[in-house]
Design an enzyme around this catalytic site. Structure first.
Site, mmCIF file in Angstrom:
data_model
loop_
_atom_site.group_PDB
_atom_site.id
_atom_site.type_symbol
_atom_site.label_atom_id
_atom_site.label_comp_id
_atom_site.label_asym_id
_atom_site.label_seq_id
_atom_site.Cartn_x
_atom_site.Cartn_y
_atom_site.Cartn_z
ATOM 1 N N HIS A 131 -34.969 -28.018 13.734
ATOM 2 C CA HIS A 131 -33.844 -28.564 12.972
ATOM 3 C C HIS A 131 -33.789 -28.084 11.511
ATOM 4 O O HIS A 131 -33.575 -28.873 10.586
ATOM 5 C CB HIS A 131 -33.868 -30.094 13.026
ATOM 6 C CG HIS A 131 -33.585 -30.657 14.393
ATOM 7 N ND1 HIS A 131 -32.814 -30.004 15.320
ATOM 8 C CD2 HIS A 131 -33.987 -31.813 14.999
ATOM 9 C CE1 HIS A 131 -32.731 -30.728 16.432
ATOM 10 N NE2 HIS A 131 -33.447 -31.827 16.263
ATOM 11 N N HIS A 201 -26.674 -34.927 14.816
ATOM 12 C CA HIS A 201 -27.764 -35.564 15.574
ATOM 13 C C HIS A 201 -27.568 -37.081 15.696
ATOM 14 O O HIS A 201 -28.527 -37.853 15.534
ATOM 15 C CB HIS A 201 -29.097 -35.241 14.899
ATOM 16 C CG HIS A 201 -30.258 -35.203 15.827
ATOM 17 N ND1 HIS A 201 -30.607 -36.265 16.635
ATOM 18 C CD2 HIS A 201 -31.146 -34.230 16.091
ATOM 19 C CE1 HIS A 201 -31.670 -35.927 17.333
ATOM 20 N NE2 HIS A 201 -32.025 -34.699 17.036
ATOM 21 N N GLU A 338 -26.085 -33.229 21.361
ATOM 22 C CA GLU A 338 -25.987 -32.284 20.249
ATOM 23 C C GLU A 338 -25.354 -30.999 20.773
ATOM 24 O O GLU A 338 -25.997 -30.234 21.469
ATOM 25 C CB GLU A 338 -27.378 -31.998 19.696
ATOM 26 C CG GLU A 338 -28.137 -33.244 19.252
ATOM 27 C CD GLU A 338 -29.649 -33.049 19.328
ATOM 28 O OE1 GLU A 338 -30.184 -32.207 18.595
ATOM 29 O OE2 GLU A 338 -30.291 -33.739 20.132
HETATM 30 C C1 GLA Z 1 -33.986 -33.063 19.074
HETATM 31 C C2 GLA Z 1 -35.088 -32.466 19.839
HETATM 32 C C3 GLA Z 1 -36.037 -33.535 20.260
HETATM 33 C C4 GLA Z 1 -36.531 -34.322 19.088
HETATM 34 C C5 GLA Z 1 -35.367 -34.892 18.339
HETATM 35 C C6 GLA Z 1 -35.810 -35.568 17.085
HETATM 36 O O1 GLA Z 1 -33.074 -33.662 19.856
HETATM 37 O O2 GLA Z 1 -34.663 -31.715 20.940
HETATM 38 O O3 GLA Z 1 -37.137 -32.942 20.917
HETATM 39 O O4 GLA Z 1 -37.263 -33.501 18.236
HETATM 40 O O5 GLA Z 1 -34.476 -33.864 18.007
HETATM 41 O O6 GLA Z 1 -36.815 -36.500 17.300
#
Ligand code: GLA
Length: 374
Positions: A131, A201, A338
């Site tokens: 991210h 997110h 997402e």
């Molecule tokens: C995303 C990732 C997950 C996790 C979340 C945050 O969705 O794919 O594995 O890291 O973010 O906790």
């Protein structure tokens, strides 16, 4: 109508509506959400539509702090996880509601090569980069320009920030339509070749935030393939058919129905945490997913221009976070959808490209559309 026919109540109501809106029912207003350790002020904007739906968005991280959506009886419920105050977002937390950039999801071994140059990123998820790094777009203070029922947020990510090349100018516009849609438009330009994968997110629970787990939500995802992952949740490079696996959501299934399966991918993801390759043709907005919560009657449809969707079922939530109204966020108390390009694309030349070059304009749109069934 003559003045003597107007009741005092009607006159007062008319004055109040005019003072906070430019159209009946529609408005955007802001309050201070607090200060960052740097002393900068964070604003919290609230958008309202003609049907009473509300979205509260913070200039810190572009976070969707609250999203109030009617149920089948018209009662508004906040369907996203988050915090009542800015402080909650300043502590380590799992990207509640935030804009994600420069690169949503993971880049394997926290490095990629572009035009023969290797770029190294922070390892903030085991060996990998997640991210956007240590200080991704979720931790940026965005500049805000409110519209009547929209909010434009801009952020300049400097050349070299978090290891990524190029000055990247990003604009995200949130719009709350009168059709109960939260629309997110992402645009960006760069002055050097770079890679980019923007998303949002938000953690949804259509029964209401903090109202138990999401295992009974019925999900449909228009994806015939997904990108299987290794133990670090990095795509192996294969595009695998969902047929005969617990990842086949082409027909509606309750999230909980197959989440305990011993399918290798479900075990690796500790539930659903996978990139679904959307079945789509052409470039416009296409229906990617639909989620139905039977008790409230709330329905959410996800439409996007993006090629894929990370369906994540809050597997890392563990009850240690206390969110809005003191609600405890237990395991799988929310899900994320997402919309995105595939994770680790910069290291997979056969995946759709995430390279943005000077002179090009990145543009993606995602719509979360709400309704309520009988
Ligand atoms: C995303 C990732 C997950 C996790 C979340 C945050 O969705 O794919 O594995 O890291 O973010 O906790």
């Amino acid at each position: 109508m003559s003045a003597r026919l107007l009741s005092p109540v009607l006159i007062l109501a008319t004055i109040m509506t005019m003072s906070c809106s430019s159209n009946s029912g529609h408005s955007a207003s802001s309050v201070s959400f607090g200060k960052l350790p740097s002393g900068e002020t964070v604003e919290l904007y609230t958008l309202k539509n003609a049907k009473g739906m509300e979205a509260a968005i913070s200039t810190y991280g572009g976070v969707v702090v609250a999203l109030k959506v009617p149920d089948r009886n018209g009662a508004l419920g906040d369907v996203v996880l988050g915090f009542d105050t800015l402080d909650g977002y300043l502590k380590p937390e799992p990207y509640f509601g935030a804009l994600i950039g420069r690169y949503g999801n993971r880049i394997g071994h926290a490095k990629f090569t572009l035009n023969g140059v290797e770029y190294r990123l922070a390892k903030n998820d085991g060996e990998n980069s997640l991210h956007g790094g240590v200080r991704g777009f979720d931790k940026a203070l965005w500049k805000a320009k409110p519209g009547v029922q929209s909010l434009e947020l801009t952020y300049l990510s400097k050349d070299g920030e978090e290891g990524y090349p190029g000055n990247l100018s990003a604009t995200v516009v949130y719009t709350l339509t009168d059709d109960n849609e939260l629309k997110i438009d992402y645009t960006a330009t760069t002055d050097k070749d770079t890679v980019l994968n923007l998303t949002n997110h938000t953690y949804f629970n259509l029964a209401g935030q903090g109202e138990g787990d999401i295992l009974a939500h019925q999900v449909t995802i228009n994806a015939g393939r997904f990108t299987p992952v290794d133990s670090g949740l990095i795509p192996t490079g294969e595009l695998r058919s969902v047929a005969g696996t617990p990842l086949d959501f082409r027909q509606p299934h309750a999230i909980g129905e197959r989440i305990g399966s011993n399918d290798e991918q479900i075990v690796l993801g500790k539930g659903y945490d996978h990139n679904f390759v959307l079945d789509r043709s052409g470039e416009g907005l296409a229906l990617a997913a639909k989620v139905v919560e039977a008790k409230s009657g709330r329905v959410m449809e996800v439409l996007t221009t993006q090629p894929a969707l990370q369906f994540y079922t809050g597997n890392f939530l563990d009850g240690t976070i206390h969110g809005k109204g003191g609600k405890v966020y237990g395991r799988r108390s929310a899900f994320c959808m997402e919309t995105q390009h595939y994770p680790d694309s910069p290291n997979h030349p056969d995946f759709p490209s995430t390279v943005l070059r000077p002179g090009e304009r990145y543009h993606q749109t995602t719509v979360y559309r709400f309704s309520a069934g009988a």
